[in-house]
Design an enzyme around this catalytic site. Structure first.
Site, mmCIF file in Angstrom:
data_model
loop_
_atom_site.group_PDB
_atom_site.id
_atom_site.type_symbol
_atom_site.label_atom_id
_atom_site.label_comp_id
_atom_site.label_asym_id
_atom_site.label_seq_id
_atom_site.Cartn_x
_atom_site.Cartn_y
_atom_site.Cartn_z
ATOM 1 N N ARG A 108 1.829 0.815 -0.720
ATOM 2 C CA ARG A 108 1.309 2.160 -0.969
ATOM 3 C C ARG A 108 0.100 2.391 -0.093
ATOM 4 O O ARG A 108 -0.738 1.505 0.068
ATOM 5 C CB ARG A 108 0.875 2.295 -2.431
ATOM 6 N N SER A 177 -1.536 -8.655 -3.037
ATOM 7 C CA SER A 177 -1.221 -9.447 -4.232
ATOM 8 C C SER A 177 -0.353 -10.660 -3.918
ATOM 9 O O SER A 177 0.788 -10.771 -4.379
ATOM 10 C CB SER A 177 -0.594 -8.550 -5.302
ATOM 11 N N ASP A 230 -4.543 -7.102 -7.376
ATOM 12 C CA ASP A 230 -4.296 -5.941 -8.244
ATOM 13 C C ASP A 230 -5.167 -5.955 -9.510
ATOM 14 O O ASP A 230 -5.574 -4.897 -10.005
ATOM 15 C CB ASP A 230 -2.811 -5.829 -8.612
HETATM 16 MG MG MG Z 1 1.658 -4.460 -10.682
#
Ligand code: MG
Ligand code: ADP
Length: 503
Positions: A108, A177, A230
């Site tokens: 994103r 992540s 995250d």
């Molecule tokens: Mg997640």
């Protein structure tokens, strides 16, 4: 009566007797098998019990392991990673910031215009981009070139109402992540790829450097000022709105937690002192382990057959990736030992992960009198039709046990963190320990699909936190869903760690 008639009559009487005897014996056998299923359920229940007594032992173990993990590298199964986030967003941030979130097959990109204490989030927009599969197993340069290309396209689409500061580079928070060994707020090297990525020449490299190099090749003038995962993003995203937020917990496919720690408590901290006297610690709590965790034979088998045996022990009892499969394993035992689903074991029941956590949450929360949803899931996933109501009730009971255990263990973990930072009320008996937070409100920010979409799990978790804390302390603690904070959180951290902010 003729001879033939007599023979027929005697024969049919014999058949009737045999049939009755057969039915009676079947009923006795069925009852025996049913009782066997109940016994398997009861045994499972007693092994995975989470009494308050046992949960308190888990709370204490969590606190002890946190201390050990902070004291030295490798001191605990809890990695207690330094994040170098020593300046959480306050709401005063101003200007245009970007974020990039890479943690799976999509990434994103996001931009946000911050308006300071009055304006707050003036506007934001984001785009989701999928990563072509060949790039997930190609070269590091190709992957980051692709990301930089998509990022520069996104920057080019910046509208008039976003205002980059003249003469300054745009700044970006990078949520990455994957396992990273962080070396500063904006540098860290990749320990290993997970989640389907396999790019050998990326391992051991600084991921921020790789992104900077790719952006330079693209002619994109942008600086990464914060590298986070995250969980840390979620903490920042929630903290921006509420300064009581001290802890963030992710309960989704996996689980993790981070929290705000005092600098003095981090004895393995070798750099300069954090600017604010505190730093966010990424616990990697999915790997927590304690002999007090109520582990069953089904958990042991799940672990042994997993991709990472011996690792992520807490996660395997708590998170969405595993709850469904624990239920499947118990059902398989019942099907094999006591014909729960008829004389044949449904073939699908042998398939790992076929029963997913959303399925068990659907069955668990079925409010219909005849448990219609349960029947539907059993039919569609396992291919068993026309299950008796008592079988459906047993399935619901099993889902309840597995979800309740997971939620209560997560709650104990949270209370362990509160205890570590002196916000669980235990300092009340020793006032000198109350330096940090006595009487202060504490908020725990929750994120992740398991917590968000499974109301019964959520309820068990909240109730257990309150029970463990006791009424008086619980009144000062709230557990709040903070949805999708991690995306914007990284942009907020880019702002609070801006290279243009005077330190
Ligand atoms: Mg997640
Ligand atoms: P991720 O953890 O993969 O980043 P999410 O935070 O969106 O993504 O969490 C997704 C996970 O949440 C799923 O893997 C699943 O285990 C769990 N989940 C999703 N929907 C539900 C549901 N309805 N009930 C229970 N768990 C769910």
């Amino acid at each position: 009566m003729t001879r033939t008639v007599v023979i027929v009559a005697v024969a049919s009487a014999a058949v009737a007797c045999a049939a009755t005897a057969y039915l009676v014996s079947m009923r006795i056998r069925n009852r025996k098998y049913w009782n066997r299923s109940l016994a398997i359920l009861q045994e499972f229940q007693s092994e995975c019990t989470t009494s308050l007594f046992r949960l308190r032992q888990v709370v204490d173990a969590m606190t002890v392991e946190m201390h050990a993990g902070l004291a030295s590298e490798g001191g605990s199964k809890l990695k207690m990673l330094l994040t170098y986030v020593d300046n959480l967003p306050t709401g005063d941030e101003e200007g245009l910031y970007y974020a990039l979130d890479l943690g799976g097959t999509n990434f994103r990109v996001l931009r946000v215009q911050l308006g300071g204490p009055e304006g707050r989030v003036l506007r934001q927009e984001y785009e989701e981009v999928s990563i072509p599969s060949h790039l997930m197993v190609g070269s590091n340069e190709d992957l980051f070139d692709y990301i930089a290309l998509e990022l520069s396209r996104f920057v080019e689409s910046e509208g008039e109402n976003y205002h980059p500061k003249p003469g300054r580079d745009r700044e970006l928070g990078f949520t990455f992540s994957f396992p990273v060994k962080q070396t500063s707020i904006n540098s860290g090297y990749l320990i290993k790829w997970t989640k389907g990525f396999a790019i050998p020449d990326g391992v051991g490299k600084d991921v921020v450097q790789a992104l900077h190099d790719a952006m330079k090749r693209r002619g994109l003038a942008m600086r990464v000022t914060a590298l986070v995962n995250d969980t840390v993003g979620a903490l920042a995203g929630a903290r921006y709105w509420n300064e009581d937020v001290m802890v963030a917990v992710i309960l989704g496919t996996g689980t993790n937690a981070c929290y705000v720690e005092r600098a003095e408590a981090i004895t393995k901290y070798h750099g300069e002192s954090p600017r604010s006297g505190s730093m966010v610690i990424n616990m990697e709590w999915g790997n927590f382990w304690s002999s007090h965790l109520p582990r069953t034979i089904y958990d042991e088998d799940l672990d042994a057959e997993s991709l990472n045996p011996g690792e992520q022990g807490f996660e395997k009892m708590v998170s969405g990736m595993y709850l469904g499969d624990i239920v499947r394993r118990v059902l398989l035992k019942m099907a094999e030992d006591s014909f729960l689903f008829g004389t044949e074991v449904p073939a699908n029941l042998y398939k790992p992960n076929i029963l997913r956590t959303p399925d068990i949450s659907k069955m668990h929360q079925d409010e219909s009198a005849d448990l219609r949803e349960v029947a539907k899931v059993l039919k569609s996933i396992l291919g068993v039709s026309s299950t008796p109501l008592k079988v459906r009730m047993l399935v619901v009971e099993l889902c309840d046990l597995v979800a309740e255990r997971g939620a209560r263990l997560a709650a104990a973990g949270i209370v362990g963190i509160l205890k570590k930072i002196g916000r669980d009320g235990s300092c009340l008996s020793n006032r000198s320990k109350c330096d940090q937070g006595e009487g202060r409100h504490t908020t725990i920010a929750m994120d992740g699909g398991l917590y968000e979409h499974y109301p019964k799990f959520r309820k068990y978790l909240q109730e257990t936190v309150a029970h463990l804390l006791g009424e008086e302390i619980a009144a000062n603690v709230s557990v709040e869903l903070s949805k999708d904070g991690s995306g914007i959180g990284a942009a907020l951290l880019a702002a609070s760690h801006s290279q243009y902010v005077n330190t």
